[in-house]
Design a protein around this motif. Structure first.
Motif, PDB file in Angstrom:
ATOM      1  N   ARG A 191       0.832  -1.205   0.000  1.00  0.00           N
ATOM      2  CA  ARG A 191       0.000   0.000   0.000  1.00  0.00           C
ATOM      3  C   ARG A 191       0.868   1.257   0.000  1.00  0.00           C
ATOM      4  NH1 ARG A 191      -4.744   0.423  -0.147  1.00  0.00           N
ATOM      5  NH2 ARG A 191      -6.055  -1.430  -0.178  1.00  0.00           N
ATOM      6  N   HIS A 192       1.898   1.221   0.831  1.00  0.00           N
ATOM      7  CA  HIS A 192       2.811   2.350   0.878  1.00  0.00           C
ATOM      8  C   HIS A 192       3.465   2.559  -0.490  1.00  0.00           C
ATOM      9  CE1 HIS A 192       6.166   4.961   2.022  1.00  0.00           C
ATOM     10  NE2 HIS A 192       6.856   4.196   1.194  1.00  0.00           N
ATOM     11  N   PHE A 193       3.937   1.481  -1.034  1.00  0.00           N
ATOM     12  CA  PHE A 193       4.656   1.509  -2.308  1.00  0.00           C
ATOM     13  C   PHE A 193       3.782   2.126  -3.409  1.00  0.00           C
ATOM     14  CE2 PHE A 193       6.534  -0.816  -6.043  1.00  0.00           C
ATOM     15  CZ  PHE A 193       7.808  -0.296  -5.924  1.00  0.00           C
ATOM     16  N   ALA A 194       2.486   1.758  -3.352  1.00  0.00           N
ATOM     17  CA  ALA A 194       1.579   2.256  -4.380  1.00  0.00           C
ATOM     18  C   ALA A 194       1.382   3.766  -4.250  1.00  0.00           C
ATOM     19  CB  ALA A 194       0.240   1.534  -4.272  1.00  0.00           C
ATOM     20  N   GLY A 195       1.501   4.291  -3.033  1.00  0.00           N
ATOM     21  CA  GLY A 195       1.179   5.698  -2.851  1.00  0.00           C
ATOM     22  C   GLY A 195       2.377   6.610  -2.625  1.00  0.00           C
ATOM     23  N   CYS A 196       3.543   6.027  -2.448  1.00  0.00           N
ATOM     24  CA  CYS A 196       4.701   6.840  -2.058  1.00  0.00           C
ATOM     25  C   CYS A 196       5.145   7.762  -3.185  1.00  0.00           C
ATOM     26  CB  CYS A 196       5.842   5.934  -1.630  1.00  0.00           C
ATOM     27  SG  CYS A 196       7.270   6.853  -1.040  1.00  0.00           S
ATOM     28  N   LYS A 197       5.437   8.985  -2.801  1.00  0.00           N
ATOM     29  CA  LYS A 197       5.871   9.966  -3.806  1.00  0.00           C
ATOM     30  C   LYS A 197       7.345   9.732  -4.200  1.00  0.00           C
ATOM     31  CE  LYS A 197       2.126  12.651  -3.676  1.00  0.00           C
ATOM     32  NZ  LYS A 197       1.287  11.508  -3.240  1.00  0.00           N
ATOM     33  N   LEU A 198       8.062   9.122  -3.318  1.00  0.00           N
ATOM     34  CA  LEU A 198       9.502   8.931  -3.566  1.00  0.00           C
ATOM     35  C   LEU A 198       9.795   7.563  -4.146  1.00  0.00           C
ATOM     36  CD1 LEU A 198      10.929  10.183  -0.160  1.00  0.00           C
ATOM     37  CD2 LEU A 198      11.237  11.298  -2.364  1.00  0.00           C
ATOM     38  N   ARG A 199       8.827   7.012  -4.857  1.00  0.00           N
ATOM     39  CA  ARG A 199       8.940   5.598  -5.216  1.00  0.00           C
ATOM     40  C   ARG A 199      10.071   5.297  -6.213  1.00  0.00           C
ATOM     41  NH1 ARG A 199       3.798   2.623  -7.568  1.00  0.00           N
ATOM     42  NH2 ARG A 199       4.530   3.768  -9.337  1.00  0.00           N
ATOM     43  N   VAL A 200      11.249   5.597  -5.836  1.00  0.00           N
ATOM     44  CA  VAL A 200      12.407   5.265  -6.674  1.00  0.00           C
ATOM     45  C   VAL A 200      13.354   4.429  -5.830  1.00  0.00           C
ATOM     46  CG1 VAL A 200      12.371   7.217  -8.246  1.00  0.00           C
ATOM     47  CG2 VAL A 200      13.404   7.481  -5.996  1.00  0.00           C
ATOM     48  N   PRO A 201      14.156   3.592  -6.468  1.00  0.00           N
ATOM     49  CA  PRO A 201      15.095   2.795  -5.678  1.00  0.00           C
ATOM     50  C   PRO A 201      15.973   3.711  -4.826  1.00  0.00           C
ATOM     51  CG  PRO A 201      15.043   2.024  -7.934  1.00  0.00           C
ATOM     52  CD  PRO A 201      14.218   3.275  -7.892  1.00  0.00           C
ATOM     53  N   GLY A 202      15.996   3.456  -3.557  1.00  0.00           N
ATOM     54  CA  GLY A 202      16.842   4.251  -2.685  1.00  0.00           C
ATOM     55  C   GLY A 202      16.175   5.516  -2.181  1.00  0.00           C
ATOM     56  N   GLY A 203      14.971   5.798  -2.660  1.00  0.00           N
ATOM     57  CA  GLY A 203      14.305   7.035  -2.283  1.00  0.00           C
ATOM     58  C   GLY A 203      13.729   7.029  -0.892  1.00  0.00           C
ATOM     59  N   CYS A 204      13.267   5.894  -0.443  1.00  0.00           N
ATOM     60  CA  CYS A 204      12.624   5.813   0.869  1.00  0.00           C
ATOM     61  C   CYS A 204      12.849   4.399   1.387  1.00  0.00           C
ATOM     62  CB  CYS A 204      11.139   6.173   0.702  1.00  0.00           C
ATOM     63  SG  CYS A 204       9.961   5.136   1.530  1.00  0.00           S
ATOM     64  N   ILE A 205      13.053   4.227   2.670  1.00  0.00           N
ATOM     65  CA  ILE A 205      13.459   2.901   3.153  1.00  0.00           C
ATOM     66  C   ILE A 205      12.401   1.828   2.899  1.00  0.00           C
ATOM     67  CG2 ILE A 205      15.229   3.433   4.889  1.00  0.00           C
ATOM     68  CD1 ILE A 205      12.903   3.068   6.986  1.00  0.00           C
ATOM     69  N   HIS A 206      11.117   2.225   2.988  1.00  0.00           N
ATOM     70  CA  HIS A 206      10.069   1.234   2.750  1.00  0.00           C
ATOM     71  C   HIS A 206      10.071   0.782   1.291  1.00  0.00           C
ATOM     72  CE1 HIS A 206       8.751   2.228   6.717  1.00  0.00           C
ATOM     73  NE2 HIS A 206       8.582   3.490   6.376  1.00  0.00           N
ATOM     74  N   CYS A 207      10.171   1.784   0.428  1.00  0.00           N
ATOM     75  CA  CYS A 207      10.182   1.456  -0.996  1.00  0.00           C
ATOM     76  C   CYS A 207      11.431   0.653  -1.358  1.00  0.00           C
ATOM     77  CB  CYS A 207      10.122   2.723  -1.840  1.00  0.00           C
ATOM     78  SG  CYS A 207       8.528   3.535  -1.699  1.00  0.00           S
ATOM     79  N   LYS A 208      12.522   1.016  -0.722  1.00  0.00           N
ATOM     80  CA  LYS A 208      13.763   0.294  -0.979  1.00  0.00           C
ATOM     81  C   LYS A 208      13.588  -1.183  -0.630  1.00  0.00           C
ATOM     82  CE  LYS A 208      18.660   0.785  -0.303  1.00  0.00           C
ATOM     83  NZ  LYS A 208      19.745   1.381   0.429  1.00  0.00           N
ATOM     84  N   ARG A 209      12.924  -1.420   0.486  1.00  0.00           N
ATOM     85  CA  ARG A 209      12.652  -2.794   0.926  1.00  0.00           C
ATOM     86  C   ARG A 209      11.797  -3.518  -0.129  1.00  0.00           C
ATOM     87  NH1 ARG A 209      13.751  -7.079   4.200  1.00  0.00           N
ATOM     88  NH2 ARG A 209      11.905  -8.128   4.967  1.00  0.00           N
ATOM     89  N   MET A 210      10.799  -2.776  -0.630  1.00  0.00           N
ATOM     90  CA  MET A 210       9.910  -3.361  -1.627  1.00  0.00           C
ATOM     91  C   MET A 210      10.693  -3.715  -2.895  1.00  0.00           C
ATOM     92  SD  MET A 210       6.672  -4.070  -1.810  1.00  0.00           S
ATOM     93  CE  MET A 210       6.214  -5.207  -3.091  1.00  0.00           C
ATOM     94  N   TRP A 211      11.544  -2.803  -3.329  1.00  0.00           N
ATOM     95  CA  TRP A 211      12.371  -3.080  -4.510  1.00  0.00           C
ATOM     96  C   TRP A 211      13.248  -4.303  -4.291  1.00  0.00           C
ATOM     97  CZ3 TRP A 211      11.505  -1.543  -9.169  1.00  0.00           C
ATOM     98  CH2 TRP A 211      10.930  -0.288  -9.418  1.00  0.00           C
ATOM     99  N   GLN A 212      13.807  -4.371  -3.081  1.00  0.00           N
ATOM    100  CA  GLN A 212      14.681  -5.514  -2.786  1.00  0.00           C
ATOM    101  C   GLN A 212      13.908  -6.826  -2.861  1.00  0.00           C
ATOM    102  OE1 GLN A 212      16.250  -4.226   0.958  1.00  0.00           O
ATOM    103  NE2 GLN A 212      18.242  -3.685   0.104  1.00  0.00           N
ATOM    104  N   LEU A 213      12.696  -6.798  -2.296  1.00  0.00           N
ATOM    105  CA  LEU A 213      11.879  -8.014  -2.325  1.00  0.00           C
ATOM    106  C   LEU A 213      11.538  -8.400  -3.760  1.00  0.00           C
ATOM    107  CD1 LEU A 213       9.362  -7.553   0.626  1.00  0.00           C
ATOM    108  CD2 LEU A 213      11.229  -9.186   0.450  1.00  0.00           C
ATOM    109  N   LEU A 214      11.160  -7.382  -4.533  1.00  0.00           N
ATOM    110  CA  LEU A 214      10.794  -7.666  -5.926  1.00  0.00           C
ATOM    111  C   LEU A 214      11.981  -8.232  -6.697  1.00  0.00           C
ATOM    112  CD1 LEU A 214       8.648  -4.491  -6.739  1.00  0.00           C
ATOM    113  CD2 LEU A 214       7.812  -6.842  -6.535  1.00  0.00           C
ATOM    114  N   GLU A 215      13.130  -7.613  -6.467  1.00  0.00           N
ATOM    115  CA  GLU A 215      14.316  -8.059  -7.191  1.00  0.00           C
ATOM    116  C   GLU A 215      14.725  -9.475  -6.783  1.00  0.00           C
ATOM    117  OE1 GLU A 215      18.109  -6.653  -6.382  1.00  0.00           O
ATOM    118  OE2 GLU A 215      18.770  -6.691  -8.462  1.00  0.00           O
ATOM    119  N   LEU A 216      14.708  -9.689  -5.475  1.00  0.00           N
ATOM    120  CA  LEU A 216      15.093 -11.008  -4.973  1.00  0.00           C
ATOM    121  C   LEU A 216      14.109 -12.063  -5.456  1.00  0.00           C
ATOM    122  CD1 LEU A 216      17.271 -12.173  -3.223  1.00  0.00           C
ATOM    123  CD2 LEU A 216      15.770 -11.978  -1.256  1.00  0.00           C
ATOM    124  N   HIS A 217      12.830 -11.699  -5.410  1.00  0.00           N
ATOM    125  CA  HIS A 217      11.839 -12.652  -5.890  1.00  0.00           C
ATOM    126  C   HIS A 217      12.135 -13.037  -7.339  1.00  0.00           C
ATOM    127  CE1 HIS A 217       8.211 -14.536  -7.258  1.00  0.00           C
ATOM    128  NE2 HIS A 217       8.288 -13.732  -8.312  1.00  0.00           N
TER     129      HIS A 217
END
Ligand code: ZN
Ligand code: ZN
Ligand code: ZN
Length: 211
Positions: free
Chosen positions: A160-186
């Motif tokens: 939910r955060h990822f969908a709404g975050c304004k900083l949704r770029v890799p490294g932009g926000c720690i939550h989004c960064k986590r999401m990117w990591q999960l997506l990449e690892l997956h």
């Protein structure tokens, strides 16, 4: 018995009275051995070739090192057998390192488990949908029985955060960064990207994004 156990142990060893020797060892093991005498008994057990007693007193020294190293027994051993003191100190350090290593490993396992659970929940959410989120072609209602994926709730918030975050770029926000990591690892571990429902799974497999 209490006051004679040490001389009796020495004598029984010297005269090879093994039954008496065993009794002395047992008496020490089951009560007479304490923090005050453990260094003496340890040395004695070496002299009298009593390996079980050696092991038990060695263990007692290692697990009570602070108290034991302040006893008279330790001080006199330092004077009479500095080599033995050195050996004991080395095993204390080794024991400490082993403990640290154990803690490090268990932390590592915990992180790995969390990651594994998050990845499982990611696939589950993208495939089945859960509570408030999921693929558009699925019906899901908000009053389902509690989800069996432990990380699902946390991941739901993250998505939910990822969908709404304004900083949704890799490294932009720690939550989004986590999401990117999960997506990449997956995507790296996903066995079948062609039929996978996880967003970007196929895309990330073919491109290298450095996070
Ligand atoms: Zn779920
Ligand atoms: Zn964000
Ligand atoms: Zn996938």
């Amino acid at each position: 018995m209490k006051e004679f156990v040490v001389p009796l142990l020495v004598l029984s060893h010297a005269y090879a009275v093994s039954s008496l020797k065993r009794v002395c060892e047992q008496q020490l093991e089951h009560g007479l051995l304490n923090l005050e005498n453990v260094v003496d008994i340890f040395q004695l057990s070496l002299l009298c070739n009593a390996p079980r007693l050696t092991l038990i007193s060695h263990r007692m020294i290692l697990s009570n090192f602070k108290a034991v190293s302040a006893t008279e027994g330790w001080k006199s051993m330092r004077n009479s057998h500095p080599g033995l003191e050195k050996e004991l100190l080395e095993s204390v350090i080794e024991e400490e390192n082993n403990q640290k290593e154990k803690i490090r490993k268990s932390k590592e396992r915990k992180i790995y488990l969390e990651l594994f659970e998050a990845m499982e929940a990611l696939v589950h959410i993208c495939r089945d949908g859960c509570r408030t989120i999921g693929p558009h072609d699925k019906d899901f209602n908000q009053n389902q029985t509690p989800c069996k994926y432990r990380a699902c709730k946390g991941l739901e918030l993250l998505v939910r955060h990822f969908a709404g975050c304004k900083l949704r770029v890799p490294g932009g926000c720690i939550h989004c960064k986590r999401m990117w990591q999960l997506l990449e690892l997956h995507s790296r571990l996903c066995a079948d990207s062609t039929s996978c429902r996880v967003p970007l799974c196929r895309y990330l497999k073919t491109s290298v994004i450095s996070l």
